[in-house]
Design a protein around this motif. Structure first.
Motif, PDB file in Angstrom:
ATOM      1  N   MET A   1       1.045  -1.182  -0.279  1.00 30.97           N
ATOM      2  CA  MET A   1       0.152   0.303  -0.100  1.00 30.97           C
ATOM      3  C   MET A   1       1.101   1.404   0.173  1.00 30.97           C
ATOM      4  SD  MET A   1      -3.092  -0.859   2.737  1.00 30.97           S
ATOM      5  CE  MET A   1      -2.943  -1.349   3.856  1.00 30.97           C
ATOM      6  N   GLN A   2       2.473   1.235   0.932  1.00 31.32           N
ATOM      7  CA  GLN A   2       2.876   2.130   0.694  1.00 31.32           C
ATOM      8  C   GLN A   2       3.278   2.893  -0.452  1.00 31.32           C
ATOM      9  OE1 GLN A   2       6.369   3.400   0.168  1.00 31.32           O
ATOM     10  NE2 GLN A   2       7.515   1.203   0.654  1.00 31.32           N
TER      11      GLN A   2
ATOM     12  N   THR B   1       0.817   4.505  -2.513  1.00 23.14           N
ATOM     13  CA  THR B   1       0.180   5.781  -2.141  1.00 23.14           C
ATOM     14  C   THR B   1       0.904   6.627  -3.264  1.00 23.14           C
ATOM     15  OG1 THR B   1       2.027   6.369  -1.318  1.00 23.14           O
ATOM     16  CG2 THR B   1       0.507   5.721   0.185  1.00 23.14           C
TER      17      THR B   1
ATOM     18  N   MET C   1      -1.881   6.006   9.497  1.00 21.84           N
ATOM     19  CA  MET C   1      -2.042   5.354   8.010  1.00 21.84           C
ATOM     20  C   MET C   1      -3.127   6.713   7.607  1.00 21.84           C
ATOM     21  SD  MET C   1      -0.812   1.877   7.635  1.00 21.84           S
ATOM     22  CE  MET C   1      -1.737   0.607   9.327  1.00 21.84           C
TER      23      MET C   1
ATOM     24  N   SER D   1      -3.157   8.764   4.471  1.00 22.05           N
ATOM     25  CA  SER D   1      -4.206   8.291   3.029  1.00 22.05           C
ATOM     26  C   SER D   1      -5.408   9.225   2.441  1.00 22.05           C
ATOM     27  CB  SER D   1      -4.673   7.006   2.830  1.00 22.05           C
ATOM     28  OG  SER D   1      -3.503   5.905   2.898  1.00 22.05           O
TER      29      SER D   1
ATOM     30  N   MET E   1      -3.457  12.837   1.465  1.00 17.67           N
ATOM     31  CA  MET E   1      -2.650  12.688  -0.311  1.00 17.67           C
ATOM     32  C   MET E   1      -4.137  12.400  -0.991  1.00 17.67           C
ATOM     33  SD  MET E   1       0.388  10.167   0.660  1.00 17.67           S
ATOM     34  CE  MET E   1      -0.392   9.186   1.335  1.00 17.67           C
TER      35      MET E   1
ATOM     36  N   TYR F   1       2.030  17.538  -0.712  1.00 17.20           N
ATOM     37  CA  TYR F   1       2.314  15.348  -0.898  1.00 17.20           C
ATOM     38  C   TYR F   1       3.142  14.970  -0.194  1.00 17.20           C
ATOM     39  CZ  TYR F   1       2.478  11.243  -2.336  1.00 17.20           C
ATOM     40  OH  TYR F   1       2.644   9.228  -2.650  1.00 17.20           O
TER      41      TYR F   1
ATOM     42  N   TYR G   1       3.287  12.723   3.265  1.00 18.04           N
ATOM     43  CA  TYR G   1       3.314  11.285   2.686  1.00 18.04           C
ATOM     44  C   TYR G   1       4.786  11.049   4.445  1.00 18.04           C
ATOM     45  CZ  TYR G   1       5.671   6.702   1.736  1.00 18.04           C
ATOM     46  OH  TYR G   1       5.810   5.475   1.912  1.00 18.04           O
TER      47      TYR G   1
ATOM     48  N   TRP H   1       3.436   8.003   6.177  1.00 14.08           N
ATOM     49  CA  TRP H   1       3.107   6.847   5.909  1.00 14.08           C
ATOM     50  C   TRP H   1       4.650   5.497   5.637  1.00 14.08           C
ATOM     51  CZ3 TRP H   1       0.746   2.574   4.334  1.00 14.08           C
ATOM     52  CH2 TRP H   1      -0.536   2.709   4.057  1.00 14.08           C
TER      53      TRP H   1
ATOM     54  N   CYS I   1       4.953   2.644   7.532  1.00 16.02           N
ATOM     55  CA  CYS I   1       5.042   0.937   6.950  1.00 16.02           C
ATOM     56  C   CYS I   1       6.398   0.432   7.656  1.00 16.02           C
ATOM     57  CB  CYS I   1       5.436   1.260   5.306  1.00 16.02           C
ATOM     58  SG  CYS I   1       6.187   2.751   4.907  1.00 16.02           S
TER      59      CYS I   1
ATOM     60  N   ASN J   1      -5.629   6.496  -3.044  1.00 17.03           N
ATOM     61  CA  ASN J   1      -5.643   6.211  -1.266  1.00 17.03           C
ATOM     62  C   ASN J   1      -6.736   5.966  -0.815  1.00 17.03           C
ATOM     63  OD1 ASN J   1      -2.887   7.730  -0.269  1.00 17.03           O
ATOM     64  ND2 ASN J   1      -2.530   7.977  -2.614  1.00 17.03           N
TER      65      ASN J   1
END
Length: 549
Positions: A312-313, A316, A370, A374, A377, A416, A420, A424, A428, A482
């Motif tokens: 998932m990271q 993103t 998280m 998300s 973002m 952004y 992140y 994240w 992560c 996201n």
């Protein structure tokens, strides 16, 4: 504490222990009580962060080092990829992706070796792989040479980036684990910043050959420091307990805590012993069994969660901004040197975001970060897509508006990256090191790192084509990804911050995969433990029956 009170904790049955592999003695270095640095408290923590941070700084440097090498005319000539054809673009992208393949192999090696030889010797082996890879990359003469060098270098980097977070998570106080990893990844972004501006300065002041070979060789400074400093550091206390060296584990735990409270140390040590007793009921799982067998600790589910957070990271969208930042700033309408300068400037804000991550990671927790990351973002990427559309559509009819919208796109890219980095990036990497039981922690974390390498290889291979094919729609695609990721995060990801690693065994071993069921059962267990805690405070000892996982 009286000797009789300590004996119960140290009385770990021989059948519950596992010896290190006999061939581990052939590897020089590793942990030695007589050689280990004699620091305590904050100085010891700072020393651990220095070594771990240097290792992760190497990861940041190594993962970013090809960003300007790939466009160097001298490098492209040596690789035979300077004709400008589609085949050349695929070959250049393939050399980047081969590093991710090696990264995954390095993670698998950690899963196989970390419990056999210990954390410190595993770090040293990773350094050897990386040193060979760096030397081969800096001296590469053709495509095949560089391909093998990228794989070998990736093995070393993946090896280090898997074992170092495990080592620090097992050393850290439960209240500091997130901050430990956040500090390390602050240095990772520092490494990325160093290599970006080193390459830019070399391109402007040195020959083209020097501009790509020197930055690749510069990594050796990090690696030689790690290789020769590691034997002077403490081993993971959890690994030491697992091989029966309980008194040494206690000493390390005492020296790696900011506030040494003897009763807390003994309680944590007793929890580790109880967890090892529980794990001894089943034979240690092989790498294959870790993936395929359903056990009472729910290891397979944990692998899905650990691998999931790494995949998932990547989804993103961070790679389409960090790795291909100049191309993204070109979508904002900038030309000439401006995209490269803006991309380099973005590294400073990206690195600064980790200061916020250090503050938030243990206060808000992994799960909230998280979800917040998300959600935020999603919003800024939607705004970026709309602004990028305006840049392109108004370029001819209204250049002034197009320029203002371009500045807005640049601001979105900076914002952004900051979001992140502060949410994240730390989560992560720390989450997979926390969720696995000791018996499979190295293998599980390795599996999560393999997922990172596979997702990274795929994303880095398709993003250049995606940018060319859909232009500003790339913002919208990653914004929607996201948004979708909020669902599994909310349903399945349990909070790990400020909890002992052994407590997490209970949470993740619950029958239900939904977080609220596990949390409810855990709260009930804590109520039942209140009596045991009271007994511990009064007598300084926990009965074996009070520590069921």
């Amino acid at each position: 504490m009286e000797k009789s009170q300590v004996d119960h904790v140290e009385g770990l049955e021989p059948q519950a222990c596992r010896e290190e592999a006999s061939w581990a003695k052939l590897i020089p270095g590793g942990y030695s009580p007589s050689r280990c640095i004699k620091l305590r408290g904050r100085p010891m923590i700072n020393a651990i962060l220095l070594l771990a941070g240097t290792s992760i700084m190497f990861f940041g440097y190594d993962s970013s080092c090809m960003s300007q090498v790939d466009t160097n005319a001298n490098y492209l000539r040596y690789m035979g990829t300077d004709s400008g054809s589609a085949r050349d673009s695929a070959a250049v992208g393939g050399l980047v992706s081969l590093w991710f393949g090696g990264f995954g192999i390095g993670a698998i090696l950690v899963g196989c070796l970390a419990d056999e030889i210990g954390r410190l010797k595993c770090i040293q082996l990773g350094c050897i792989w990386a040193i060979v890879g760096c030397a081969l990359q800096a001296s590469a003469q053709n495509f095949t040479w560089m391909a093998f060098a990228r794989i070998i270098g990736g093995i070393g980097c993946g090896h280090l980036n898997t074992i170092v977070p495990i080592w620090t998570s097992e050393l850290a106080d439960s209240r500091d684990r997130g901050a430990f990893v956040a500090v390390q990844f602050t240095l990772a972004l520092t490494g990325g910043t160093i290599v970006y501006w080193t390459e830019y300065a070399c391109l402007k002041t040195q020959s083209l050959a020097f501009a790509w070979r020197f930055p690749l060789a510069l990594q050796l400074i990090f690696l030689f420091f790690i290789l020769f400093a590691t034997p002077f550091y403490p081993e993971s206390p959890r690994h030491l307990v697992r091989i029966g060296r309980v008194s040494e584990a206690r000493d390390i735990m005492t020296r790696t805590r900011r506030n040494t409270v003897e009763t807390e140390i003994e309680r944590e040590l007793a929890e580790i012993v109880a967890a090892i007793r529980l794990e001894a009921n089943e034979p240690p799982p092989s790498m294959w069994k870790t993936f395929t067998t359903r056990d009472k600790l729910r290891t397979r589910r944990r692998i899905m969660l650990g691998a999931g957070v790494q995949i998932m990271q990547k989804f993103t969208g961070i790679d389409f901004i960090s790795t291909y930042a100049p191309e993204m700033f070109s979508l904002a309408g900038y030309t000439g040197d401006k995209p490269a300068l803006l991309a380099g400037g973005n590294f400073f804000g990206y690195t600064a975001s980790l200061a916020l991550a250090i503050y938030l990671c243990d206060r808000l927790g992994r799960r909230r970060l998280m979800l917040i990351g998300s959600s935020s973002m999603f919003v800024v990427l939607i705004a970026g897509g709309i602004l990028a559309h305006e840049v392109i559509s108004k370029a001819d009819t209204n250049p002034g508006l197009s320029s203002r919208c371009g500045a807005g796109v640049a601001a979105v890219l900076y914002l952004y990256s900051f979001i992140y980095g502060s949410t994240w990036l730390t989560t992560c990497w720390v989450y997979p090191t926390e969720i696995f039981p000791l018996v499979s922690r190295a293998k599980g974390t390795a599996a999560a790192t393999v997922a990172f390498s596979l997702a990274g290889g795929i994303i880095n291979e398709i993003v250049p084509y995606l940018i060319n094919a859909v232009s500003y729609w790339v913002f919208i695609i990653f914004a929607l990804l996201n948004l979708v990721m909020l669902v599994p995060i909310y349903l399945f990801y349990i909070e790990t911050a400020n909890r002992h690693l052994e407590d997490l065994d209970f949470l993740f071993a619950h029958d239900s995969p939904f977080f609220w069921h596990a949390e409810r059962a855990f709260a009930s267990r804590k109520i039942q433990e209140a009596a045991a805690d009271e007994k511990f405070n009064q007598e300084g000892i926990i009965a074996e029956g009070d520590l069921k996982v």
